[in-house]
Design a protein around this motif. Structure first.
Motif, PDB file in Angstrom:
ATOM      1  N   SER A 131       0.823  -1.212   0.000  1.00 40.43           N
ATOM      2  CA  SER A 131       0.000   0.000   0.000  1.00 40.43           C
ATOM      3  C   SER A 131       0.854   1.258   0.000  1.00 40.43           C
ATOM      4  CB  SER A 131      -0.920   0.004   1.234  1.00 40.43           C
ATOM      5  OG  SER A 131      -1.840  -1.055   1.194  1.00 40.43           O
ATOM      6  N   ILE A 132       1.916   1.256   0.800  1.00 38.40           N
ATOM      7  CA  ILE A 132       2.791   2.426   0.889  1.00 38.40           C
ATOM      8  C   ILE A 132       3.603   2.574  -0.393  1.00 38.40           C
ATOM      9  CG2 ILE A 132       4.704   3.455   2.177  1.00 38.40           C
ATOM     10  CD1 ILE A 132       3.593   2.069   4.676  1.00 38.40           C
ATOM     11  N   SER A 133       4.045   1.458  -0.972  1.00 38.33           N
ATOM     12  CA  SER A 133       4.802   1.524  -2.230  1.00 38.33           C
ATOM     13  C   SER A 133       3.978   2.162  -3.339  1.00 38.33           C
ATOM     14  CB  SER A 133       5.250   0.112  -2.644  1.00 38.33           C
ATOM     15  OG  SER A 133       6.184  -0.419  -1.727  1.00 38.33           O
ATOM     16  N   HIS A 134       2.735   1.723  -3.498  1.00 43.96           N
ATOM     17  CA  HIS A 134       1.845   2.334  -4.498  1.00 43.96           C
ATOM     18  C   HIS A 134       1.766   3.846  -4.308  1.00 43.96           C
ATOM     19  CE1 HIS A 134       0.051  -1.029  -6.610  1.00 43.96           C
ATOM     20  NE2 HIS A 134      -0.369  -1.612  -5.497  1.00 43.96           N
ATOM     21  N   ARG A 135       1.474   4.248  -3.078  1.00 45.61           N
ATOM     22  CA  ARG A 135       1.224   5.664  -2.807  1.00 45.61           C
ATOM     23  C   ARG A 135       2.483   6.511  -2.989  1.00 45.61           C
ATOM     24  NH1 ARG A 135      -2.476   2.603  -0.468  1.00 45.61           N
ATOM     25  NH2 ARG A 135      -4.530   3.439   0.124  1.00 45.61           N
ATOM     26  N   ARG A 179      -8.181   2.026  -8.597  1.00 46.77           N
ATOM     27  CA  ARG A 179      -9.099   2.910  -7.873  1.00 46.77           C
ATOM     28  C   ARG A 179      -8.450   4.219  -7.465  1.00 46.77           C
ATOM     29  NH1 ARG A 179     -11.164  -2.258  -5.181  1.00 46.77           N
ATOM     30  NH2 ARG A 179     -13.058  -2.757  -6.347  1.00 46.77           N
ATOM     31  N   LEU A 180      -7.209   4.185  -6.999  1.00 46.51           N
ATOM     32  CA  LEU A 180      -6.577   5.446  -6.596  1.00 46.51           C
ATOM     33  C   LEU A 180      -6.254   6.324  -7.796  1.00 46.51           C
ATOM     34  CD1 LEU A 180      -6.426   3.894  -3.906  1.00 46.51           C
ATOM     35  CD2 LEU A 180      -4.181   4.943  -3.537  1.00 46.51           C
ATOM     36  N   MET A 181      -5.753   5.723  -8.870  1.00 50.47           N
ATOM     37  CA  MET A 181      -5.455   6.517 -10.064  1.00 50.47           C
ATOM     38  C   MET A 181      -6.706   7.152 -10.651  1.00 50.47           C
ATOM     39  SD  MET A 181      -2.400   4.925 -12.297  1.00 50.47           S
ATOM     40  CE  MET A 181      -2.383   6.474 -13.171  1.00 50.47           C
ATOM     41  N   SER A 182      -7.834   6.512 -10.451  1.00 51.38           N
ATOM     42  CA  SER A 182      -9.089   7.074 -10.970  1.00 51.38           C
ATOM     43  C   SER A 182      -9.360   8.448 -10.375  1.00 51.38           C
ATOM     44  CB  SER A 182     -10.254   6.124 -10.679  1.00 51.38           C
ATOM     45  OG  SER A 182     -10.141   4.946 -11.443  1.00 51.38           O
ATOM     46  N   GLY A 183      -8.997   8.631  -9.097  1.00 50.47           N
ATOM     47  CA  GLY A 183      -9.170   9.946  -8.485  1.00 50.47           C
ATOM     48  C   GLY A 183      -8.329  11.005  -9.151  1.00 50.47           C
ATOM     49  N   ILE A 184      -7.140  10.636  -9.577  1.00 50.53           N
ATOM     50  CA  ILE A 184      -6.253  11.575 -10.271  1.00 50.53           C
ATOM     51  C   ILE A 184      -6.728  11.816 -11.702  1.00 50.53           C
ATOM     52  CG2 ILE A 184      -3.896  11.913 -11.123  1.00 50.53           C
ATOM     53  CD1 ILE A 184      -2.931  10.290  -8.687  1.00 50.53           C
ATOM     54  N   ALA A 229     -15.838   0.591   5.185  1.00 51.90           N
ATOM     55  CA  ALA A 229     -14.526   1.148   5.516  1.00 51.90           C
ATOM     56  C   ALA A 229     -13.548   0.685   4.453  1.00 51.90           C
ATOM     57  CB  ALA A 229     -14.092   0.684   6.896  1.00 51.90           C
ATOM     58  N   SER A 230     -13.208   1.574   3.539  1.00 55.42           N
ATOM     59  CA  SER A 230     -12.355   1.216   2.403  1.00 55.42           C
ATOM     60  C   SER A 230     -11.328   2.303   2.151  1.00 55.42           C
ATOM     61  CB  SER A 230     -13.198   1.012   1.133  1.00 55.42           C
ATOM     62  OG  SER A 230     -12.376   0.946  -0.012  1.00 55.42           O
ATOM     63  N   ALA A 231     -10.053   1.952   2.315  1.00 54.93           N
ATOM     64  CA  ALA A 231      -8.997   2.923   2.046  1.00 54.93           C
ATOM     65  C   ALA A 231      -8.946   3.296   0.574  1.00 54.93           C
ATOM     66  CB  ALA A 231      -7.651   2.358   2.497  1.00 54.93           C
ATOM     67  N   GLN A 232      -9.354   2.381  -0.307  1.00 57.19           N
ATOM     68  CA  GLN A 232      -9.317   2.688  -1.737  1.00 57.19           C
ATOM     69  C   GLN A 232     -10.370   3.725  -2.109  1.00 57.19           C
ATOM     70  OE1 GLN A 232      -9.442  -0.995  -3.933  1.00 57.19           O
ATOM     71  NE2 GLN A 232      -7.445  -1.661  -3.184  1.00 57.19           N
ATOM     72  N   ILE A 233     -11.568   3.600  -1.555  1.00 60.19           N
ATOM     73  CA  ILE A 233     -12.602   4.613  -1.809  1.00 60.19           C
ATOM     74  C   ILE A 233     -12.164   5.963  -1.244  1.00 60.19           C
ATOM     75  CG2 ILE A 233     -14.978   5.313  -1.307  1.00 60.19           C
ATOM     76  CD1 ILE A 233     -15.719   2.336  -1.208  1.00 60.19           C
ATOM     77  N   LYS A 234     -11.753   5.942   0.014  1.00 62.06           N
ATOM     78  CA  LYS A 234     -11.333   7.174   0.690  1.00 62.06           C
ATOM     79  C   LYS A 234     -10.189   7.847  -0.057  1.00 62.06           C
ATOM     80  CE  LYS A 234      -9.017   6.516   4.460  1.00 62.06           C
ATOM     81  NZ  LYS A 234      -8.706   6.185   5.880  1.00 62.06           N
ATOM     82  N   TYR A 244     -16.620  10.073   5.407  1.00 63.74           N
ATOM     83  CA  TYR A 244     -17.030   9.401   6.639  1.00 63.74           C
ATOM     84  C   TYR A 244     -17.024   7.892   6.398  1.00 63.74           C
ATOM     85  CZ  TYR A 244     -18.845  14.025   7.979  1.00 63.74           C
ATOM     86  OH  TYR A 244     -18.979  15.363   8.279  1.00 63.74           O
ATOM     87  N   GLU A 245     -16.466   7.135   7.350  1.00 62.88           N
ATOM     88  CA  GLU A 245     -16.431   5.682   7.245  1.00 62.88           C
ATOM     89  C   GLU A 245     -16.979   5.075   8.534  1.00 62.88           C
ATOM     90  OE1 GLU A 245     -12.643   4.202   4.994  1.00 62.88           O
ATOM     91  OE2 GLU A 245     -12.002   5.556   6.591  1.00 62.88           O
ATOM     92  N   PRO A 246     -17.576   3.883   8.458  1.00 59.76           N
ATOM     93  CA  PRO A 246     -18.068   3.229   9.678  1.00 59.76           C
ATOM     94  C   PRO A 246     -16.937   2.868  10.637  1.00 59.76           C
ATOM     95  CG  PRO A 246     -18.282   1.780   7.765  1.00 59.76           C
ATOM     96  CD  PRO A 246     -17.944   3.133   7.247  1.00 59.76           C
ATOM     97  N   ALA A 247     -15.747   2.670  10.134  1.00 60.72           N
ATOM     98  CA  ALA A 247     -14.550   2.441  10.947  1.00 60.72           C
ATOM     99  C   ALA A 247     -13.365   2.986  10.169  1.00 60.72           C
ATOM    100  CB  ALA A 247     -14.364   0.957  11.251  1.00 60.72           C
ATOM    101  N   LEU A 248     -12.295   3.311  10.881  1.00 55.11           N
ATOM    102  CA  LEU A 248     -11.128   3.882  10.217  1.00 55.11           C
ATOM    103  C   LEU A 248     -10.432   2.825   9.373  1.00 55.11           C
ATOM    104  CD1 LEU A 248      -9.201   6.279   9.816  1.00 55.11           C
ATOM    105  CD2 LEU A 248      -7.941   5.490  11.848  1.00 55.11           C
ATOM    106  N   SER A 249     -10.395   3.041   8.069  1.00 53.61           N
ATOM    107  CA  SER A 249      -9.652   2.157   7.179  1.00 53.61           C
ATOM    108  C   SER A 249      -8.188   2.570   7.172  1.00 53.61           C
ATOM    109  CB  SER A 249     -10.242   2.211   5.764  1.00 53.61           C
ATOM    110  OG  SER A 249     -10.072   3.505   5.211  1.00 53.61           O
TER     111      SER A 249
END
Length: 442
Positions: free
Chosen positions: A22-26, A103-108, A172-177, A194-199
């Motif tokens: 996850s950190i490598s991607h980001r 999913r993350l690149m889609s935001g960009i 709770a999805s880190a990819q959506i967030k 807002y998430e039901p729990a911290l992703s």
């Protein structure tokens, strides 16, 4: 295909696992849209992360890949283009098997002045993308599923003005967030998720280190909140990627399963939004000690694991549910393997997200463990594992899912006879040297 046998002696060793996926991607994504140079050490050289590099090269970002001769650590140098420096790609961006990249690149891509298209392999083209299309559309983006089924390929129309939104994510999805936060960098007004729990909060931690105005809060109703105030420039920096706890999990479980074992895994990320497996195993009675803990930025530690006889509660069962699930979603298959070797029942629930991973991991885990003799049943949102029955070797169809392949490779250590992993090459998605590292401990 690879054939594996039951462990005949304790597992012993001192190992490093590859860098956090996850950190490598980001690190590549955020470096690409920052000003200046980002140097990444400990980068995970897996198929998924290399897909991210390939996509940004197609977007005009210069990325150098070297290995330092003194200690063999891969170093990635990203020459950032800034938020508005990406160029129109000459072809469709291809993400391979990587849902994070897609999913993350889609935001960009949603915020760029040019049209673009993104897709991946057959698995990616079946995974749900409506979960990011909905908030992106609410922000003013124009994104369509080319096949009209809510999946990739996704086509983006450039030149749209984005606006920040308040978005209540159903899961709770880190990819959506992260997708929303990345689009929010280009938007007018704040973006709040807002998430039901911290992703996983790698995006919040790393974006802040690059200069973004972003933070987490807890809402009055207990929801986890991520807030981004746009307008701050991102500036390249050095990123040191810790070992991936999702990769370490296989060897943690192996040591706990095989009598007499003792393994030290060095420099592993223990971010609280990822380290749920450590909390759960501690409650089961696992002998796990954290050494050389470093709480700066992304927390990390060396993890010492010794063979342990685990236990359930007073009712001879153990339940994994609720807010624990997002913190260990990728580790649930290997935890299920461990549960199968215990003398108690384990109930995993609130984990319907397992159905939309590289495979339906509820089905693939149940299928595999049942073939090995485990008394296990699937539920709508998880599984019930009745431990205590001896495991036997079997042929395991991983459905090209890397986490299933590695989980059942570890299961083989406690199973009589031969276990054959039929599509073992899929481990290259996240851990190319897995079988070599496993053999080094035997």
């Amino acid at each position: 295909m690879i054939a594996l046998e039951k462990a005949t002696k304790p597992l012993k060793g001192d190992i490093f696992v590859p860098g956090d996926k996850s950190i490598s991607h980001r690190s590549i994504m955020f470096g690409a849209i920052s000003k200046g140079t980002t140097e990444v050490t400990g980068f995970l050289e897996s198929a998924d992360c290399l897909s991210t590099i390939d996509c940004f090269k197609k977007l005009g970002v210069e990325i150098e890949h070297t290995v330092r001769p003194t200690h063999g650590v891969p170093t990635i140098t990203v020459h950032g283009k800034g938020l508005h420096g990406l160029k129109k790609p000459d072809s469709t961006l291809y993400t391979g098997n990587s849902g994070t990249t897609t999913r993350l690149m889609s935001g960009i891509l949603a915020a760029q002045p040019f049209d673009s298209m993104i897709t991946g392999d057959m698995s990616i083209e079946k995974r749900p993308m409506a979960r990011i299309m909905k908030p992106l559309t609410s922000m003013g983006a124009e994104v369509v599923s080319v096949m009209g089924n809510g999946c990739a390929p996704l086509a983006f129309t450039g030149g749209k003005t984005l606006r920040g939104i308040n978005y209540h994510s159903p899961v709770a999805s880190a990819q959506i967030k992260s997708c929303i936060m990345l689009a929010g960098l280009y938007a007018e007004g704040d973006s709040v998720v807002y998430e039901p729990a911290l992703s996983r909060n790698h995006t919040e931690i790393m974006l802040a280190s690059f200069g973004a105005d972003i933070h987490n809060e807890v809402a009055r109703d207990g929801s986890a909140v991520a807030i981004l105030h746009p307008g701050m420039p991102l500036v390249g920096r050095k990123v040191n990627v810790p070992g991936d706890i999702s990769s370490a999990a296989y060897f943690i479980v192996a040591a706990l399963m095989v009598p007499g074992s003792e393994i030290l895994i060095r420099n592993v990320g223990i971010n609280k939004t990822r380290a749920g497996i450590l909390n759960v195993l501690d409650q089961m009675g696992a002998d796990i000690t954290l050494l050389n803990v470093d709480e700066s930025s992304e927390p990390k530690a060396d993890i010492l694991i010794k063979y342990s006889e685990l236990h359930g509660n007073e009712n001879n069962q153990f339940i994994i549910s609720g807010k624990e699930i997002p913190t260990m979603i990728d580790e649930l298959p290997i935890v299920a393997v461990l549960a199968a070797t215990g003398n108690f029942d384990t109930i995993i629930k609130d984990a319907a997200e397992l159905k939309v991973k590289e495979s339906n991991r509820i089905d693939t885990v149940v299928e595999g463990l049942r073939s090995m003799g485990c008394d296990i049943e699937a539920t709508d949102d998880g599984m019930i594992i009745h431990g205590g029955k001896p495991l036997k070797g079997a042929d395991i169809n991983c459905h090209s899912d890397h986490r299933i392949a590695m989980s059942f490779a570890i299961a083989s250590l406690a199973a009589t006879g031969t276990t054959r992993i039929l599509d073992d090459e899929c481990v290259g998605i996240s851990y190319p040297t897995f079988f070599k590292d496993l053999q080094g401990l035997l």
